[in-house]
Design a protein around this motif. Structure first.
Motif, short mmCIF file in Angstrom:
data_model
loop_
_atom_site.label_atom_id
_atom_site.label_comp_id
_atom_site.label_asym_id
_atom_site.label_seq_id
_atom_site.Cartn_x
_atom_site.Cartn_y
_atom_site.Cartn_z
N ASN A 74 0.85 -1.19 0.00
CA ASN A 74 0.00 0.00 0.00
C ASN A 74 0.89 1.24 0.00
O ASN A 74 1.78 1.37 0.84
CB ASN A 74 -0.91 -0.04 1.24
CG ASN A 74 -1.69 1.23 1.40
OD1 ASN A 74 -1.17 2.24 1.91
ND2 ASN A 74 -2.94 1.20 0.97
N GLU A 117 0.96 3.53 3.32
CA GLU A 117 1.68 2.87 4.41
C GLU A 117 3.18 2.78 4.10
O GLU A 117 4.01 3.02 4.98
CB GLU A 117 1.11 1.48 4.65
CG GLU A 117 -0.30 1.49 5.21
CD GLU A 117 -0.90 0.10 5.28
OE1 GLU A 117 -0.16 -0.91 5.17
OE2 GLU A 117 -2.14 0.03 5.44
N ARG A 148 4.94 6.23 4.30
CA ARG A 148 5.07 6.61 5.71
C ARG A 148 6.21 5.83 6.38
O ARG A 148 7.04 6.39 7.10
CB ARG A 148 3.75 6.38 6.44
CG ARG A 148 3.69 6.90 7.86
CD ARG A 148 2.30 6.84 8.49
NE ARG A 148 1.43 5.75 8.07
CZ ARG A 148 0.42 5.86 7.17
NH1 ARG A 148 0.17 7.00 6.60
NH2 ARG A 148 -0.31 4.81 6.86
#
Length: 183
Positions: A30, A33, A36
């Protein structure tokens, strides 16, 4: 994760070399995600033995199995490839997003691009990703392998300050092996 061993060695005072790690950007993860998580791992203190300041991305595949992203179609493709001009692990738009979000943090990108379409799309992503970042680059991105590059893209490496990272080839690059790349 591989970087955990390096971080532990640094924390325990066991590192005896300077190391710069390339973190992988995985195509099956993803994006929110993964971006980050990559931001959280960034560290680039020049006094530290361990720096985590590069991202490795596979833009396309390889010529021998017809997965390198090509501008012109292959005469034949191998396996279950959805098109006859190779594939992208990261689309140009997706790679643009990663560059736009991770370059301002300080990350340099190390992008695998073998086919001429893969090279062009990676250069496009770098150019588009840098637009709007509003800062002068401190580092430098590089495209690696570059087995087929369209001559129209040669000047873009200089214009975008991108390193063309080509490896000295082994026996497979000798004329006696050239037929292996004829599709």
């Amino acid at each position: 994760n591989f970087q955990d061993a390096w971080l532990r060695a640094e924390d325990e005072g066991q590192l005896s070399v300077r190391a710069i790690l390339n973190l992988w950007a995985y195509p099956n993860m993803n994006d929110d995600e993964q971006i980050r998580a990559l931001k959280d791992l960034y560290q680039n203190d020049p006094e530290s033995l361990l720096r985590i300041s590069q991202i490795k991305v596979y833009d396309d595949g390889i010529l021998i199995n017809s997965t390198a992203a090509m501008l012109e179609p292959y005469l034949e493709t191998l396996g279950d490839i959805p098109s006859n001009n190779g594939l992208n692990y990261f689309s140009e738009e997706r790679l643009t997003r990663y560059i736009r979000e991770l370059e301002p943090v300080g990350f340099d990108f190390h992008i695998h691009a073998i086919g001429d379409r893969g090279v062009r799309e990676a250069l496009n992503a770098i150019e588009n990703g840098q637009q709007g970042n509003g800062q002068q680059r401190q580092g430098r991105h590089r495209l690696t392998h570059l087995e087929i590059v369209n001559p129209a893209d040669y000047p873009r490496f200089k214009q975008l300050d991108v390193t063309a990272d080509m490896q000295v080839a082994g026996d497979f690059a000798q004329p006696s092996h050239w037929q292996e790349n004829d599709f």
